[in-house]
Every structure is written in C-alpha cells, then in structure tokens.
Design an enzyme around this catalytic site. Structure first.
Site, mmCIF file in Angstrom:
data_model
loop_
_atom_site.group_PDB
_atom_site.id
_atom_site.type_symbol
_atom_site.label_atom_id
_atom_site.label_comp_id
_atom_site.label_asym_id
_atom_site.label_seq_id
_atom_site.Cartn_x
_atom_site.Cartn_y
_atom_site.Cartn_z
ATOM 1 N N ASP A 66 -29.292 3.944 -32.110
ATOM 2 C CA ASP A 66 -28.175 2.934 -32.162
ATOM 3 C C ASP A 66 -27.032 3.249 -31.102
ATOM 4 O O ASP A 66 -26.383 4.190 -30.868
ATOM 5 C CB ASP A 66 -27.392 3.358 -33.392
ATOM 6 C CG ASP A 66 -26.172 2.640 -33.708
ATOM 7 O OD1 ASP A 66 -26.311 1.347 -33.613
ATOM 8 O OD2 ASP A 66 -25.174 3.165 -34.073
ATOM 9 N N THR A 99 -25.017 -3.657 -30.611
ATOM 10 C CA THR A 99 -24.112 -2.587 -29.787
ATOM 11 C C THR A 99 -24.732 -2.173 -28.638
ATOM 12 O O THR A 99 -24.163 -2.188 -27.564
ATOM 13 C CB THR A 99 -24.055 -1.288 -30.733
ATOM 14 O OG1 THR A 99 -25.263 -0.782 -31.134
ATOM 15 C CG2 THR A 99 -23.104 -1.210 -31.859
ATOM 16 N N THR A 100 -26.059 -1.999 -28.598
ATOM 17 C CA THR A 100 -26.910 -1.977 -27.320
ATOM 18 C C THR A 100 -26.762 -2.996 -26.454
ATOM 19 O O THR A 100 -26.766 -3.048 -25.203
ATOM 20 C CB THR A 100 -28.325 -1.452 -27.402
ATOM 21 O OG1 THR A 100 -28.350 -0.392 -28.457
ATOM 22 C CG2 THR A 100 -29.183 -1.358 -26.332
ATOM 23 N N ASP A 397 -26.288 -1.012 -40.408
ATOM 24 C CA ASP A 397 -26.144 -1.966 -39.580
ATOM 25 C C ASP A 397 -26.757 -3.357 -40.075
ATOM 26 O O ASP A 397 -26.173 -4.327 -40.185
ATOM 27 C CB ASP A 397 -27.170 -1.787 -38.215
ATOM 28 C CG ASP A 397 -26.296 -1.026 -37.211
ATOM 29 O OD1 ASP A 397 -25.271 -0.335 -37.427
ATOM 30 O OD2 ASP A 397 -27.135 -0.528 -36.326
#
Length: 560
Positions: A66, A99-100, A397
């Site tokens: 994550d 997020t990445t 998530d």
C-alpha cells in the site's frame, strides 16, 4: 588618481551554519528526490506488483504494498519529497485507493517537464500548462464515466462487487477476491446509507486459521474483556436480552492516598465500611430492577459486582473499549448511562442473540440480529500477524472504494484504460493550441502512460509493445481498452472484463498529482536552519533549572 570604490560591509541575515540552496539546481534537486521515491514505489503497482518488507528501528517488520503505508513507514526527511507523502496520505484518507498511482503520476509529470526547466522555460508557464491539462483530464473523465442505475439492486450490488475486487487485485488477498469482495460489500451496505461512516465497521484480527475462516458479524463483536472469578458462572447465551451500557465504575474504591479519617470507636469505622458497601449494593439493585440481562461498562466491574450478577443470571463485562461500546449502542439501541438511577426502558437496547463464542484462541462477545444494526464487525483470520495486518489494510482500501461507489455510482475502466484514453485526448487537444503550452500538454499526455507502462513492466510484459497496441486501439476508438496481464493479447476491453473503479479515484489522483507537481515546481529556494537538523529540537532550559527541579526531591527531612 582614481579613488577606489568604498568597501561594502557584509550583511548577515541568517544564523551561521544556515544552508541556503536556490535557483535552477535547487529545483532539479527537488525533482530528483521525488523521482527517487517513485522508484521505490513503482514495483508495487498493479495486479503483479511486489510487496515491501519494512523493518522499523525497534525491529518490527511490516509487509505491505500500500503506497501510503510504505511512505509513512519510510520516514522521509527531504522537505520537497514530503509533499509526495502528503498527497499519498490525502488520497488514502479521501478515497482509500490509488495511493501508489498518485505518487507515480506526480513524479512522472516532474520527470517529463525537467527538460523544459533545464532549457530555461519559466516554471510558471509549465504550471499553467499542467493546470490546464488537469482541467481537461477531469472534464473528460466526467464526460465519459458510466453511471450505474441504483434503482436495480442486483445490478448495483454486482457493480460494487466488481469495484471491490478491482481494488483487491493488487493486494496479498487477490487469491481470495470473491470471498473478501462479498464480505466488504455486505459490510458497507449494512451501514446507514445516508451517513456511510466507515468507522462503524469494526475489524478484529485473530491469528490462526486460514483466510477463509474470516467472518462478517452483522452486528457487534469484541474480545472478551478482563473478568474476575465469578464471570465463569454467568450465562453466555441469551435470546432477545435487554442490554444496558454504562459509564460507571462498579467496584469498591481504594482509599485515596494520604487520606485521613479519625474515628473514636470501632463502630464508627464499621459505619464507614458499611456505607461503602451500601453504595455499591444500591447501584447493583438499581441495575437489576431495569430488567437488563447484559451489562456493559466502559469502567471496571469488580469481583463483588461480577459475583452478584452471576448469582442473578446476568452477564457483565467491564473495561469495554470506547469504540466498541459506541458501536454496540449504534446496533442495539439505547444510550450510554453515566448513573445507575432513573434508568428506564428507552435507555436499554436489545438484540436477537447474544453469545460468548470461541474464535481461534480467543473468546469473543457477539451481538447478532440487532434491530438498529447500522454497524458490523469483520473477524479476520490468518497465519502470520503481519499477514493479517496487510489483509486489514487491503480491506480498508476496498471498503473506501465501495463507499465512494455507493455515494456516486460513477465508474471508469481500470487497468490503464482511462489513462490511455486521457493521454490520447490531451495529445490531440495539444496540437490545436500554439506556443509552449503545446509542449507542456504533450509532456503530461506522455506522463499519463506511466500507469499502464508500470503495470505491464511489473507483470513481466514487454511494455513498449503493449503501449503501442493500446495507442493503436485507442486511436481506433477503443475507449476502454486496457492491460490484460493474463491473456495472450495482453490488451482487452476492461469495461467488458469488469475491471471497474469509481471515477472519483482517478479525479482525485490527477488533481492531487498536479497540485503536488505545481507546488514543487514553484519552489526555487530552500533555507535550512542548522537547529532543525537535530532530532527533536526544543527550547533550552534556563541555567540552574535542573538543580531547582531536583532540590528537595526524594530526600527525607533531617532529624532535629
């Protein structure tokens, strides 16, 4: 004879040792720092992304892919690179997924425009072009996004399952996607649909067993609290019990330190002790009169009260965590009482079934068939502790993604499809405008391709070949064509393949990435105070303070 110029005195503005870096080299240095972070995260993207094992100073190991969690654990100190940490956290808090992607996109935009900075193009021209590109991208997403009709419950439920499984495809739990997708969707749909407060979904981690042993409790469950001996004599199963939630301490108080009571005779002392017992018995009798069969309290319930309740077939639990007690009242009704007097039926809750059940090596108090259940609990099982923690992050998530899908109901195809469509659209638009803005828009269009490129690299595919196929299919009108990491062709229509994600994830990611890139491009000087380099700097104590603080501490008075 020519007079010499007067010598200019040097003006000292900053404290000695202060480091100042400015100009173009500083800007390029900041861009390089951001690219270093993106390199660390890039291998975690997509369904074939790798995981990172991060060991803290204390030796605690965490396995995760994550993006927000990795950046939080890395403890980054570079001031400009911290901007990327902030956007990853914001994306995690706001949307939960992507997020990445947001970090990779911001870094790639900076990499694409670095050449312009080196050639002397003003950063403000670049910033203006990037903001225009973000506007066009977000407008295009809203134009082509697909809205799902919520009036058909089956189709809507199916949409949510697909969004949840897409979110899980890059996580450790991808092998159990159908099982966990159903669990996540059921959990979100059990909440109040107007409020959708995800904090009411409790997640409890129980080491041992397999992933398939995980449970969804449609109500509340919490670990058995610390109890005294009498608790084993209490009944552990009730049907339709009345439940009382308290914020009251039900045990004999210890005497206050240094308290002094002067009594003349033994009967006076006995009266004080009797009064103390009388107070607690009065509280217990008041609780019994309410008819409650399950008594929960945020504060301790002592051995006397535990045995008293056991003799009357009442279950009690003290020191219940505040979050769990709040979720209990949300599920069973009633309210938390801070006194034992004047408790009426409306202050009590009820549920269809209460039981204390063994789950793995722990015992759990479980409330099911709750009439006002706007909450639920996930009991996660698994082998290693780090594994269960990663499952929890993955489910968080997925829960956030499903929550956003319930709110908006608008989806786009994932797997690099929407990025390739935006790239083709912006590249085409760029050729219609003159000047340097054309170059900036083209650079942004190229930067968007980092997502499909990295997904294919991580899956071991030939990224150049895959991107050429995607560009061709999008030029022919294949709007939702994205990467297929398992098929022979390596590309497919991801809308038909049900690789769906809420459009809000992409809108937020592009907006945040461009804001971060513009912020870094607008900085041309960094001033570092030498004191800020020291760990935990703080104001110095005045001289002699330590001696004054210690004076007289721990020393007995001298005999006279």
């Amino acid at each position: 004879m020519q007079r010499g110029l007067p010598i200019q005195p040097t003006v000292v503005l900053l404290r000695e040792g202060t480091d100042t870096s400015q100009g173009k080299p500083q800007l390029l240095s900041n861009i390089s720092a951001c690219l270093a972070i993106a390199d660390t995260l890039s291998s975690t993207l997509g369904p074939r992304g790798m995981d990172k094992l991060i060991v803290s100073e204390r030796g605690d190991a965490q396995i995760t892919n994550d993006g927000a969690t990795i950046l939080k654990l890395l403890d980054i100190v570079h001031p400009a690179a911290k901007t990327l940490v902030d956007i990853a956290r914001a994306q995690d808090a706001e949307v939960g997924d992507g997020t990445t992607s947001v970090v990779l996109l911001a870094a790639q935009v900076l990499k694409e425009v670095r050449g312009f900075v080196e050639e002397g193009v003003s950063p403000h021209i670049i910033i203006k072009g990037l903001r225009k590109a973000a506007e066009l991208s977000i407008a295009r997403i809203k134009e082509i996004q697909i809205s799902i009709d919520k009036s058909d419950p089956e189709r809507f439920h199916s949409l949510l399952l697909k969004c949840a499984s897409t979110s899980m495809s890059s996580k450790l739990i991808q092998s159990q996607k159908p099982f966990f997708s159903k669990m996540v969707v059921d959990a979100v749909l059990s909440l109040d649909q107007d409020d959708l407060d995800e904090s009411l979904i409790g997640i409890k981690k129980i080491p041992g067993g397999g992933m398939q042993d995980s449970l969804l409790i449609r109500g509340v469950s919490f670990k058995k609290t610390f109890t005294y001996a009498g608790a084993e004599q209490q009944p552990k199963l009730f049907k339709n019990p009345l439940i009382l939630s308290l914020n009251v301490e039900l045990e004999l108080k210890a005497e206050k330190d240094n308290a002094e009571v002067r009594v003349e005779q033994v009967s006076d002392y006995q009266a004080i002790v009797d009064a103390e017992w009388e107070i607690i018995y009065r509280k217990l009798e008041a609780i019994e009169k309410t008819g409650a069969k399950v008594v929960l309290s945020k504060l301790p319930i002592g051995d006397l009260a535990t045995q008293w309740f056991a003799d009357r077939d009442i279950f009690c639990a003290g020191r219940v965590p505040a979050d769990d007690l709040r979720r209990v009242t949300q599920a069973v009704g009633g309210s938390i009482q801070s006194t034992c007097s004047d408790i009426s039926r409306q202050h009590l809750g009820t549920c269809g079934l209460f039981e204390e059940r063994q789950v793995g090596g722990e015992r759990y108090n479980i409330f099911e068939e709750c009439p006002k259940a706007k909450t639920c609990t996930l009991l996660l099982r698994g082998g290693a502790e780090q594994f269960i923690e990663e499952v929890e992050r993955s489910l968080h998530d997925a829960i956030m993604v499903v929550k956003r899908a319930v709110r908006s109901g608008d989806v786009v195809a994932g797997g690099g499809a929407i990025e390739m469509e935006l790239s083709a659209y912006i590249r085409k638009y760029a050729f219609s405008i003159p000047g340097k803005q054309q170059l900036v828009l083209t650079a942004f269009a190229h930067a968007l391709e980092i997502i499909p490129r990295q997904i294919s690299d991580n899956a071991g595919l030939d990224s150049t070949d895959v991107l050429n196929k995607l560009r061709m299919r999008h030029a022919q009108g294949g709007r939702w064509v994205g990467i297929d990491v398992d098929g022979k062709e390596n590309v497919r229509d991801n809308l038909d393949a049900f690789v769906w994600e809420p459009s809000l994830v992409k809108v937020n990611a592009i907006g945040s990435a461009i804001e971060a890139a513009c912020l870094i491009l607008s900085v041309d000087e960094t001033v570092k105070n030498p004191q800020s380099e020291q760990p935990n700097p703080g104001p110095r104590a005045p001289p002699g303070a330590a001696q004054r603080a210690l004076r007289g501490r721990g020393r007995g008075m001298g005999r006279r």
